[in-house]
Design a protein around this motif. Structure first.
Motif, PDB file in Angstrom:
ATOM      1  N   SER A  41      21.758  40.208  52.305  1.00 14.79           N
ATOM      2  CA  SER A  41      22.129  40.648  53.536  1.00 14.79           C
ATOM      3  C   SER A  41      20.820  40.568  54.578  1.00 14.79           C
ATOM      4  CB  SER A  41      22.728  42.282  53.638  1.00 14.79           C
ATOM      5  OG  SER A  41      21.620  42.894  53.424  1.00 14.79           O
ATOM      6  N   ASP A  85      33.773  48.410  48.072  1.00 17.86           N
ATOM      7  CA  ASP A  85      33.110  47.433  48.527  1.00 17.86           C
ATOM      8  C   ASP A  85      31.742  47.314  48.210  1.00 17.86           C
ATOM      9  OD1 ASP A  85      35.604  45.769  49.138  1.00 17.86           O
ATOM     10  OD2 ASP A  85      35.557  46.358  51.278  1.00 17.86           O
ATOM     11  N   LYS A 116      30.433  43.942  49.789  1.00 19.86           N
ATOM     12  CA  LYS A 116      31.051  42.845  49.962  1.00 19.86           C
ATOM     13  C   LYS A 116      31.586  42.760  51.295  1.00 19.86           C
ATOM     14  CE  LYS A 116      35.228  40.591  47.758  1.00 19.86           C
ATOM     15  NZ  LYS A 116      36.232  40.936  46.936  1.00 19.86           N
ATOM     16  N   ARG A 117      31.196  41.584  51.931  1.00 15.31           N
ATOM     17  CA  ARG A 117      31.211  41.210  53.362  1.00 15.31           C
ATOM     18  C   ARG A 117      31.819  39.941  53.522  1.00 15.31           C
ATOM     19  NH1 ARG A 117      25.055  43.411  55.229  1.00 15.31           N
ATOM     20  NH2 ARG A 117      25.569  45.570  55.197  1.00 15.31           N
ATOM     21  N   ASN A 118      32.726  39.954  54.281  1.00 17.94           N
ATOM     22  CA  ASN A 118      33.613  38.818  54.572  1.00 17.94           C
ATOM     23  C   ASN A 118      33.906  37.873  53.161  1.00 17.94           C
ATOM     24  OD1 ASN A 118      33.518  38.953  57.344  1.00 17.94           O
ATOM     25  ND2 ASN A 118      31.423  38.124  57.374  1.00 17.94           N
ATOM     26  N   GLY A 119      34.214  38.681  52.120  1.00 25.47           N
ATOM     27  CA  GLY A 119      34.752  38.104  50.786  1.00 25.47           C
ATOM     28  C   GLY A 119      33.500  37.591  49.916  1.00 25.47           C
ATOM     29  N   ARG A 120      32.096  37.718  50.353  1.00 27.58           N
ATOM     30  CA  ARG A 120      31.123  37.754  49.421  1.00 27.58           C
ATOM     31  C   ARG A 120      30.410  38.901  49.006  1.00 27.58           C
ATOM     32  NH1 ARG A 120      26.841  34.699  51.836  1.00 27.58           N
ATOM     33  NH2 ARG A 120      26.223  34.334  49.867  1.00 27.58           N
ATOM     34  N   TRP A 121      29.802  38.988  47.935  1.00 30.66           N
ATOM     35  CA  TRP A 121      28.894  39.989  47.678  1.00 30.66           C
ATOM     36  C   TRP A 121      27.523  39.743  48.156  1.00 30.66           C
ATOM     37  CZ3 TRP A 121      30.517  44.665  45.898  1.00 30.66           C
ATOM     38  CH2 TRP A 121      31.800  44.733  45.572  1.00 30.66           C
TER      39      TRP A 121
END
Length: 140
Positions: A41, A85, A116-121
């Motif tokens: 991130s 998430d 999990k952000r926008n479908g991605r870890w």
């Protein structure tokens, strides 16, 4: 008590995050800062015995060539705990790094916190702890 209805989902996340950890280790050994960054991130940080290192500082060391890795291996079964998430992956890893012209061989326990952000870890925090010398053979 019955089975946890989410256990299949948790198993899938466990397998996925284990694969992410393996891919991230390969990225680190590639010494490609952009590839390494794709697992983090924007506010990622590394906590180690020397304190807190920001994503920008870590990647700057990689980009400059001052920090490189020639080996990285996951050497224990990962422990994955999922909380919605957010997930925590803890695993024992070995690596060979080169920093400032010196070689460092490390055997460490790592804990990575993923969100999990926008479908991605993406990893938001990594913490490393050196394996105690007395346990070097016993905890694999």
């Amino acid at each position: 008590m019955g089975e946890n209805p989410d256990s299949g989902a948790d198993d899938a996340i466990h397998a996925h995050l284990t694969a992410v950890a393996e891919d991230w280790a390969a990225a680190i050994v590639s010494n490609d800062a952009a590839r390494i960054a794709s697992f983090m991130s924007d506010d990622w940080a590394l906590v180690s015995e020397s304190g807190i290192t920001s994503k920008a500082d870590f990647l700057a060391f990689v980009e400059s060539g001052q920090l490189t890795h020639s080996a990285m291996a996951l050497v224990s079964e990962p422990r994955v705990r999922v909380h919605g998430d957010t997930a925590v992956l803890t695993i024992r890893m070995t690596n060979t790094a080169h920093y400032g012209g010196l070689r460092y061989d490390a055997d460490e326990w790592t804990s990575d916190v993923f969100v999990k952000r926008n479908g991605r870890w993406l990893c938001v925090l990594s913490h490393i702890t050196a394996v105690a010398p007395a346990s070097a053979e016993g905890n694999r």
